[in-house]
Design a protein around this motif. Sequence first.
Motif, PDB file in Angstrom:
ATOM      1  N   ALA A 245      39.094  97.680  64.917  1.00  0.00           N
ATOM      2  CA  ALA A 245      38.965  96.864  63.777  1.00  0.00           C
ATOM      3  C   ALA A 245      38.171  97.444  62.639  1.00  0.00           C
TER       4      ALA A 245
ATOM      5  N   GLN B  68      32.059  88.185  62.178  1.00  0.00           N
ATOM      6  CA  GLN B  68      33.059  89.042  63.031  1.00  0.00           C
ATOM      7  C   GLN B  68      32.320  90.269  63.036  1.00  0.00           C
TER       8      GLN B  68
ATOM      9  N   ARG C  87      43.720  97.764  63.068  1.00  0.00           N
ATOM     10  CA  ARG C  87      43.834  96.189  62.487  1.00  0.00           C
ATOM     11  C   ARG C  87      42.862  96.290  61.402  1.00  0.00           C
TER      12      ARG C  87
ATOM     13  N   THR D 146      41.196  94.474  57.882  1.00  0.00           N
ATOM     14  CA  THR D 146      40.880  93.287  56.964  1.00  0.00           C
ATOM     15  C   THR D 146      39.980  93.763  55.588  1.00  0.00           C
TER      16      THR D 146
ATOM     17  N   PHE E 155      33.303  94.837  63.462  1.00  0.00           N
ATOM     18  CA  PHE E 155      34.351  95.928  63.460  1.00  0.00           C
ATOM     19  C   PHE E 155      33.729  97.419  63.707  1.00  0.00           C
TER      20      PHE E 155
END
Length: 209
Positions: A25, A85, A46, A48, A87
Amino acid sequence: MYAPQDDTRLLAGALSDEPLPPGSAVLDVGTGSGALALEAARRGMRVTAVDVSRRAVWSARLNARRCGLRLRIRRGNLFEPVRGQTFDLIVANPPYVPAPDGLRARRGAARAWDAGQDGRLLLDRICREGPDLLCPGGVLLIVHSALSDPGRTVTCLREAGLKASVTRRHRIGFGPVLRERQGWLRARGLLSAEDTSEELVVVRAELPV
């Protein structure tokens, strides 16, 4: 839209050195055109991507579509769209140029570089808020100018419990913004009379497992 510059390329090199497996992430905060987010997505991560600018968000979405890569793109102020979240890797290329009026431009191209009188308007927020979004063993990579005090960045991140150091340096000639401000920067002691270039640095900080 502000096109990627030497700082983006320097940070991309640091990103390529991180031995993260596919599926990790990644957060690209202040994504701009999405160059760093796309670099991570090419490695199967992945990703963001966040930016406060509508034009940047549109540009990143368009570039992802053109490249056939998947990005999760959010508009918002730094970490606000991803609160709660975590990461494996966070990359940040925030505005970091000291500005004579001490303010940050609210719109236009200057929004991509103006960062208060000491250049740390957003850097300090990233150092303060970023560690809470890292997984154990996660890494934060920040690029900025030596004019905005890399030592302070390292100290702030160490105080937050991370192992931090400057891992990359690159010297470049003055661009248009610094050429315009060099008199003011010399008067403040940020540049010497002989300086005709600035140093860019990457600070790497890792949250211990």
